[in-house]
Write a protein that holds these residues in place. Structure first.
Motif: not given
Length: 566
Positions: A52-73
């Motif tokens: 379930x942890x593996x699934x969660x990591x991938x789910x967070x990844x595609x929702x934008x919750x795994x790394x912070x957003x950068x306004x300079x992107x």
């Protein structure tokens, strides 16, 4: 147990990425037992929490919750404009075909709120999505490999066990879907999903497999696309067509809505996913090593019980185990091992004390009378049992005989499925349990049913006045002087399931008949059965508590996942 209360943690663990690392104990503790039936079973457990942890990591990844957003992107919308221009040029040059898909993405397709600088888009708007052949080209001994869903099953591209097709057929398929290194393949039929990035230069064709090709602007996005496709697989499986074999259509793949982050953020997400998946690998290895070490410790300590030379040593060894009972029997595997040890001690005469006033077993057993009356045959293997054959030293009042002396096995009778029902008076037994009922009985009394083919050595007991035993099993009515419950328990310790050989193992009756068995006096058999029942009830209570604990761990895991995705 209140799961929500148990998950109340400080504000420092409220972010999704912190929830992952702050509750390692929960992820690694949620372990479920698998069915132990069947030959060749490997692991008897499922690391539910880590899965379930593996699934969660991938789910967070595609929702934008795994790394912070950068306004300079650079926003994804700018990237999409570049892709649209590039795609239009490729269509004009005839490099790719123009595909009609629904442009508007409905609100019900948007499963979460987009982070800033992200955009919703359909896969065919940003990737060239094709599929392989759905025909069945003629196979030959050599030529070009034809990759199908099974070649993606491991999560990597495998050309093992592959069919080959001619150059002509390969070229025909390549006109539609030529595969090159860096493309992504996606299984469209059967086990839908298992996206893999092509990492070989070999030429091959594809069948019932989707092909994702990058448009130049997304050349560095294929790792992120693979993550998106793994997550999307769950939705695509649930909405697949086909009654017998599920199939994800090319149209559904092309129209799948995904959230596209800025290109720079995609790269950060992929790096973080790799990092966390490596953590999962380490957790998995450590957990498996701990489980195996625990199983070995239990096996060794229980082995001291059956290896005890006398009652005093047995008592000492049991006392050592009792001191650590709560930490030893914490898995279904260890409790099952304890059950088997109880049975083994029982048939060795070490579970209950002997009574010198008991009539010896030799007086009760009527082997010679049965042989004289030709009720059983005496194979040549029924030789006198030597001391070397005896696996343990039995009490004086017990008697050693061959299996066939006391447990005659009779072939069952074929009863075709059309003749079985669910309303008959007598149960019908196959090799591994009840398979129906019938109004007639081929065995006219209580008996033990022993699997002969398929589930060779599997044991069931029929306590009714009769039953029907089919031709894939034996019926066993112990001779006079053997308690039926003791016999059933005794047979569980003889390893009958290991005697069958071949692709479809079958239990050879003569091979079983030669086994040496020790039989106690009838009165002691009754005491043994009562003691075993008492101890098995304790084991069942342990297992019930364990299952409740496992259910709680699963609830904790699921609650963590829900919290992270809020």
């Amino acid at each position: 147990m209140n799961v929500k209360t148990s998950l109340e943690v400080g504000k420092d663990a409220s972010k999704p990425e912190q929830l992952i690392t702050a509750h390692i104990d929960i992820w690694t503790s949620a372990i479920l037992a698998k069915s132990s039936s069947g030959r060749g079973s490997s692991k008897k457990y499922e690391l539910y929490g880590i899965s379930k942890l593996r699934e969660l990591i991938l789910e967070l990844a595609v929702r934008g919750k795994l790394v912070p957003q950068d306004d300079n992107d650079e926003p994804a919308s700018v990237l999409l404009e570049k892709i649209a221009v590039e795609k239009a040029q490729l269509i004009k040059k005839g490099r790719i075909k123009k595909v009609k898909v629904r442009d508007k993405i409905n609100e019900d397709e948007k499963s979460f709120e987009l982070p800033r600088n992200w955009s919703w888009i359909r896969l065919s708007n940003i990737y060239d999505v094709r599929d392989g052949t759905h025909d069945s080209p003629k196979y030959q001994a050599s030529g070009y490999p034809l990759v199908t869903s099974k070649n993606l099953a491991s999560g990597t591209l495998s050309l093992d066990d592959v069919k080959y097709i001619s150059t002509k057929d390969h070229q025909k398929i390549a006109e539609r879907s030529a595969v090159v290194k860096g493309d992504i393949l996606f299984a469209m039929i059967g086990t839908i999903g298992n996206p893999v990035i092509v990492d070989i230069d070999d030429e091959f064709s594809i069948k019932n497999v989707a092909l994702f090709k990058p448009i130049n602007g997304l050349l560095n996005s294929m790792q992120f696309l693979r993550i998106q496709l793994i997550v999307a697989s769950k939705y695509l499986k649930n909405n697949a067509s086909g009654a017998v074999q599920k199939f994800a259509s090319l149209t559904k793949l092309r129209e799948q809505a995904v959230a596209l982050p800025p290109l720079a953020e995609q790269q950060r997400i992929v790096a973080k996913v790799d990092e966390l998946m490596l953590l999962c690998d380490h957790l998995e290895q450590q957990t498996e090593a701990s489980i195996e070490a625990h199983a070995t410790l239990v096996e060794v300590l229980l082995g001291t019980l059956t290896d005890s030379v006398d009652a005093d040593e047995l008592a000492q060894n049991w006392a050592r185990i009792s001191e650590h009972f709560d930490s030893l029997f914490t898995t279904e595997q260890s409790i099952d091992a304890l059950k088997q040890t109880v049975l083994q001690l029982a048939v060795m005469g070490q579970l209950v004390p002997q009574n010198p006033d008991d009539e010896p077993a030799s007086v009760l057993l009527e082997k010679e009378r049965l042989i004289r009356e030709s009720k059983i045959k005496q194979p040549s293997s029924w030789l006198e049992i030597t001391e070397n054959e005896k696996p343990f030293e039995s009490p004086e009042s017990w008697i050693w005989l061959r299996f066939g002396d006391v447990y005659p096995l009779e072939y069952g009778n074929n009863l075709p499925k059309p003749k079985r029902s669910n309303t008959g008076e007598y149960n019908v037994y196959g090799s591994n349990g009840i398979v129906g009922s019938h109004n007639a009985a081929c065995v006219k009394s209580s008996c033990i049913v022993v699997g002969r083919k398929g589930s060779a050595g599997a044991l069931n007991i029929s306590l009714d006045d009769g039953c029907w035993v089919t031709d894939v099993a034996y019926s066993c009515i112990p001779i006079k002087g053997i308690d039926l419950y003791f016999a059933f328990m005794h047979l569980k310790t003889l390893g009958l399931d290991s005697l069958g050989k071949g692709i479809k193992p079958g239990l050879n009756r003569n091979e079983a008949y030669s086994l040496p068995v020790a039989i106690p006096p009838l009165s002691e058999q009754h005491l043994i059965v009562a003691k075993v029942d008492e101890l098995m009830a304790i084991c069942d209570q342990l297992k019930e508590k364990l299952q409740q604990s496992q259910e709680t761990q699963v609830q904790l895991t699921d609650a963590l996942v829900d919290r992270a995705l809020e």
